[in-house]
Design a protein around this motif. Sequence first.
Motif, PDB file in Angstrom:
ATOM      1  N   MET A 186       0.780  -0.760  -0.136  1.00 55.83           N
ATOM      2  CA  MET A 186      -0.136  -0.167   0.271  1.00 55.83           C
ATOM      3  C   MET A 186       0.934   1.609   0.091  1.00 55.83           C
ATOM      4  N   THR A 187       0.947   2.209  -1.205  1.00 59.29           N
ATOM      5  CA  THR A 187       1.211   3.641  -0.897  1.00 59.29           C
ATOM      6  C   THR A 187       1.119   4.032   0.690  1.00 59.29           C
ATOM      7  N   LYS A 188       2.349   4.735   0.824  1.00 63.23           N
ATOM      8  CA  LYS A 188       2.442   5.658   2.336  1.00 63.23           C
ATOM      9  C   LYS A 188       1.923   6.833   1.525  1.00 63.23           C
ATOM     10  N   ASN A 189       1.389   7.630   1.971  1.00 59.03           N
ATOM     11  CA  ASN A 189       0.847   9.508   0.954  1.00 59.03           C
ATOM     12  C   ASN A 189       1.185  10.240   2.038  1.00 59.03           C
ATOM     13  N   ILE A 190       1.618  11.053   2.148  1.00 58.10           N
ATOM     14  CA  ILE A 190       2.135  12.520   2.485  1.00 58.10           C
ATOM     15  C   ILE A 190       1.239  12.936   1.567  1.00 58.10           C
ATOM     16  N   VAL A 191       0.734  14.115   2.921  1.00 55.75           N
ATOM     17  CA  VAL A 191       0.083  15.293   2.831  1.00 55.75           C
ATOM     18  C   VAL A 191       1.009  16.042   3.301  1.00 55.75           C
ATOM     19  N   ILE A 192       0.949  17.932   2.782  1.00 55.96           N
ATOM     20  CA  ILE A 192       2.028  18.343   3.321  1.00 55.96           C
ATOM     21  C   ILE A 192       1.102  19.429   3.502  1.00 55.96           C
ATOM     22  N   LEU A 193       0.894  20.994   4.153  1.00 56.46           N
ATOM     23  CA  LEU A 193       0.067  21.862   4.503  1.00 56.46           C
ATOM     24  C   LEU A 193       1.000  22.752   4.579  1.00 56.46           C
ATOM     25  N   ILE A 194       0.391  24.592   3.824  1.00 57.22           N
ATOM     26  CA  ILE A 194       1.391  24.898   3.205  1.00 57.22           C
ATOM     27  C   ILE A 194       0.655  26.335   3.443  1.00 57.22           C
ATOM     28  N   SER A 195       0.449  27.729   3.864  1.00 57.71           N
ATOM     29  CA  SER A 195       0.091  29.300   3.767  1.00 57.71           C
ATOM     30  C   SER A 195       0.660  29.980   2.316  1.00 57.71           C
ATOM     31  N   GLY A 196       2.190  29.560   1.940  1.00 55.94           N
ATOM     32  CA  GLY A 196       2.180  31.256   1.106  1.00 55.94           C
ATOM     33  C   GLY A 196       3.387  30.167  -0.030  1.00 55.94           C
TER      34      GLY A 196
END
Length: 197
Positions: free
Chosen positions: A1-11
């Motif tokens: 199963m793919t290990k998903n990375i979610v990245i949070l940004i503001s700029g």
Amino acid sequence: MTKNIVILISGGGSNMAAIVNEANSGRWAERFGARVAAVISNKEEAEGLAFARERGIATEVVKHRDFASREAFDAALSEVIDRHQPALVVLAGFMRILTAGFVAHYAGRLINIHPSLLPAFPGLDTHQRAIDAGCKVAGATVHQVTADLDLGPILAQAAVPVMPGDTPQSLAARVLTQEHVLYPRAVEAFLATSVTA
């Protein structure tokens, strides 16, 4: 199963871009079964969203101003993040203080980078505070996020000298250069241990 990375940004998302580039050049998909699945911002004008879109990464916007409370925003943000089934959530210049409930939901898989050598100078104005304190070194810290602001377990650090005549801007630029090296390495180390364990 793919290990998903979610990245949070503001700029601008320069740390996000450094992570995406390292994921590609470091063959994270082959080595860890990991990929950057989505980039999410609380601001639709965040420049980093274009970088992600150009590379075929899903992007989403959850505007904090659309919600009456921090809790309501965090609940909506969690819903969007969870659609991408994240193994790891990476805060990369995401300028929102998160609620305890949000942090608890992602316990053990939520990391942040902070522009100081924690535990020194948590919070804002880190570079000015380091200069004012007469520090000879400053730097950046990658840490797990807990309910206590900038006080979670330290995963990695990089130090830079504070030079005579430094301004907060010149020191910030020197620290940011190291952040772009440190953060991808810390994410890779996390994937190599926690996520694949």
